[in-house]
Design a protein around this motif. Sequence first.
Motif, short mmCIF file in Angstrom:
data_model
loop_
_atom_site.label_atom_id
_atom_site.label_comp_id
_atom_site.label_asym_id
_atom_site.label_seq_id
_atom_site.Cartn_x
_atom_site.Cartn_y
_atom_site.Cartn_z
N PRO A 88 28.12 39.77 -4.83
CA PRO A 88 28.40 40.84 -3.86
C PRO A 88 27.16 41.20 -3.05
N GLY A 89 27.39 41.60 -1.81
CA GLY A 89 26.33 42.09 -0.94
C GLY A 89 26.77 43.39 -0.30
N SER A 90 25.86 44.32 -0.14
CA SER A 90 26.23 45.65 0.34
C SER A 90 26.53 45.69 1.83
N ARG A 91 25.89 44.84 2.64
CA ARG A 91 26.10 44.90 4.08
C ARG A 91 26.55 43.58 4.70
N ILE A 92 26.00 42.48 4.23
CA ILE A 92 26.35 41.18 4.81
C ILE A 92 26.98 40.33 3.73
N GLU A 93 28.14 39.73 4.06
CA GLU A 93 28.81 38.83 3.12
C GLU A 93 29.10 37.52 3.84
N VAL A 94 28.52 36.45 3.35
CA VAL A 94 28.78 35.12 3.90
C VAL A 94 29.92 34.50 3.09
N VAL A 95 30.97 34.10 3.77
CA VAL A 95 32.17 33.61 3.07
C VAL A 95 32.58 32.26 3.64
N THR A 96 33.25 31.49 2.83
CA THR A 96 33.90 30.28 3.35
C THR A 96 35.17 30.70 4.09
N GLU A 97 35.63 29.84 4.96
CA GLU A 97 36.64 30.26 5.94
C GLU A 97 37.97 30.69 5.32
N GLY A 98 38.39 30.06 4.22
CA GLY A 98 39.64 30.45 3.61
C GLY A 98 39.60 31.86 3.02
N ILE A 99 38.42 32.34 2.67
CA ILE A 99 38.30 33.68 2.10
C ILE A 99 38.72 34.74 3.12
N LEU A 100 38.34 34.57 4.38
CA LEU A 100 38.72 35.55 5.40
C LEU A 100 40.24 35.63 5.52
N THR A 101 40.93 34.50 5.47
CA THR A 101 42.38 34.51 5.57
C THR A 101 42.99 35.33 4.43
N ARG A 102 42.46 35.17 3.21
CA ARG A 102 42.96 35.94 2.08
C ARG A 102 42.68 37.44 2.28
N MET A 103 41.51 37.77 2.82
CA MET A 103 41.19 39.17 3.08
C MET A 103 42.17 39.77 4.10
N LEU A 104 42.46 39.01 5.15
CA LEU A 104 43.37 39.51 6.18
C LEU A 104 44.79 39.66 5.66
N GLN A 105 45.25 38.72 4.85
CA GLN A 105 46.60 38.80 4.32
C GLN A 105 46.74 39.97 3.35
N SER A 106 45.66 40.29 2.63
CA SER A 106 45.71 41.39 1.67
C SER A 106 45.59 42.75 2.35
N ASP A 129 40.24 28.24 13.00
CA ASP A 129 41.20 28.51 14.07
C ASP A 129 42.18 29.59 13.66
N LEU A 130 42.70 29.48 12.42
CA LEU A 130 43.65 30.48 11.93
C LEU A 130 42.96 31.83 11.77
N GLY A 131 41.76 31.83 11.17
CA GLY A 131 41.04 33.08 10.98
C GLY A 131 40.77 33.81 12.28
N LEU A 132 40.38 33.06 13.32
CA LEU A 132 40.11 33.68 14.61
C LEU A 132 41.40 34.25 15.21
N ALA A 133 42.50 33.49 15.10
CA ALA A 133 43.77 33.97 15.65
C ALA A 133 44.22 35.26 14.97
N LEU A 134 44.11 35.31 13.65
CA LEU A 134 44.54 36.51 12.92
C LEU A 134 43.59 37.68 13.19
N THR A 135 42.30 37.43 13.18
CA THR A 135 41.32 38.50 13.41
C THR A 135 41.49 39.09 14.81
N TRP A 136 41.74 38.24 15.78
CA TRP A 136 41.92 38.73 17.15
C TRP A 136 43.16 39.61 17.25
#
Length: 797
Positions: A88-106, A129-136
């Motif tokens: 864990p990091g308090s301010r910056i978290e570097v993640v692999t791309e599939g992690i962002l998709t899971r965060m967005l779906q949750s 590509d998917l992460g950018l589409a969902l985040t946008w």
Amino acid sequence: MSDLPVDLVIPLVLKALADQGTCVLQAPPGAGKTSRVPLALLDHVVGRIIMLEPRRLAARAAAERLAEQCGEAPGGLVGYRMRGDSVPGSRIEVVTEGILTRMLQSDPDLPGVGAVIFDEFHERSLHADLGLALTWEVRQALRPDLQLIVMSATLDADPVAALLDDAPVVTSDGRAFPVETRWLDRPAPKPQRHGAWERQVADLVLTAAQASTGGILVFLPGAGEIRRVAHMLAGALPSDCVVRPLYGAMPFKDQRAAIRPEPSGRKVVLSTAIAETSLTIEDIRVVVDAGRARRAVFDPRSGMSRLITTPVSRAEATQRAGRAGRIAPGVAYRMWSKAEDGALPAFAPPEIMAADLTGLALELAQWGSSPCDLAFLTQPPAQALGEAQALLRTLGALDADNRITAHGRAVARMPVHPRIGHMLRRAGLAAAPIAALLSSRDPLDTRDSDLALRQRALRDARGPGLAQIREDAKRIAKLVPVGDQMSLGETVALAYPDRIGQRRKGDAARYVLSGGKGAYLDDGDSLASQPFIVACDLDGDTREARIRLAAALTVGELRRLFADQIDWHGVCAWSRREGRVVARQQERFGALVLQDRIWKDADPDEISRAMLDGVRQLGLRLSPAAERFRARVALIDGMPDMSDDALMNELADWLLPQITDIRSAEDWKKFDPLDALRAMLDWEQMQTLDRLAPAHFTTPLGRKIPIDYSGEAPEVRLKLQEMFGQTTHPMIGRTPLRVTLLSPGQKPVQTTQDIPGFWASSYADVRRDMRGRYPRHPWPEDPTQADPTLRAKPRGT
């Protein structure tokens, strides 16, 4: 911290975020975007900063580099998260791309997150590509305060900026140090034997090692090539060189050894594309680019992926060369000539155009959007997406309307391919080791396909690859219920219901798969005699794929597992070999035939439809009468097209109702399709046809002779004596009928379209010639006054 080129443009990035909340940063390799931008945002972003990296090694390395600049290790200000590993990091978290998709779906509103950075977006991975589409979409609908940065080294930034409502584009200068490019003088000779290409690479590496003193980074397409080149370099490099392999399937500690500086001497890193981006490999001064890349290409028709080796794109070559100039001036050797460079593609194809889209289809269904409603830089291909949705329906993850089911939501939460997720939900805890095996590279160096060998090795043997799979299995086991007790074959059949194989007849181990494709096992494979198998991994050959990984399955297990999908089907099909329609009843699972018997009371309509296939093979067989009929029809405007092509294309319309008793090639030879052709015309058309193109000419004797319409003009052939007394020429509408007059011996003596003119002119010559040959037949001086006849004079007269 030393200055980096990106430092000069960071104020522009911050201004773009302050003004619009979005920014596209274009910064070539070595500019420092990965290690500088997240830290620069700390005082300007409320909440956590999420930065996406395309690979696990890059994510961890980026987190360590960022933490180091803060004077700490990961776990304080900076952390990282990837599948199976997180700090864990308090301010910056570097993640692999599939992690962002899971965060967005949750949590679609990304609570506590103030900015999302897409690093190395030029790689155009499916998850990015998917992460950018969902985040946008989240930014537009839920979080207008969410700041968004897309960073790329070689991608054209303008299309990305346009996708994000004309986000500001900030461009950084190039690499920190110059890199000299050295090409081959001429194209390398085409390798003629196995290993010859690797020999060429090894020779170029030796040339680079002898001409330099720094570390060398060699780009190769895969682990196999890395091993072969390493073997060729052993004992041939200068004594101060240490060879370090680097590829994704290696244990992390071995990957770290390739990245960190050598205690003494210099290293030669033999790497896949894993080293193209986001990594600063210490003490590298030279890049040797072998010019090849390995890409996964998915064929939606076969449902299989295959790895292909292709030339690198110019963008990839630029990215690779930049590795030589990260910390000092460098040299990039390219294993192709400068003349060949222009033929390279500009960019690598985006993964969305060639990947298996099953996971994407499930994510979109869970999100509740169609891809056309989202900001995809490249829309997913419709056929591949449709095939992915069909598979998900088969797995029960989507309903008939492609909406996600409760089972699909549970599968989507699993950190594995939807096939494997479905298997885990059905088979439960005992399937976790199998899921880990199927999700990893093959841990055994053998061509034998039996998955049971891997299962036993995982249980009994030791080794770094197996250790990682065991760890993955433990992690997966925490996510699944206990489940039912199943055999290995049953378990993997849940994941691959379309790849259950039934052995074909014959000595070779050739199989037909339940999805309809063909596959085979190597001679001598331990599963080669099995009547049923489940193919877990194939080489992707679209004609007949080689099975690389499989498990045995009994027919009883198949019946128990898929009882609701096994049905009896009546099958009427044209047999080319037998030359007849064959009617069978078959118990089927997909394309597999479990039982087969004669269908005694087959549906006549099905038989007729199968016979149409026979007609397509045998070809049209028109009787002379049928040929004359369609020749008449062809003369009249507005009539049906009866050409060969038209008739073959529309067999079901005109022929099907007429062939209820036709079942074989012999029947077809005896069949006269005249009535079927006549049925293509309605009553009014038949009246028009008979009026404008009559079928017969009535002779002066009252005899009807068929008119032949196949030539340049309609024609009849009859004996000259039958036309005696005819004083006008017969007409078809306004067209004179062509009349071929025959001798008593049926030989043509005159063809005319003017009977009165013939009587008045040429007849006298014909009469003089014919009287001597046929003295018993009448040859009057004035044929216009004679009676027509087919009779000869009685003998003696």
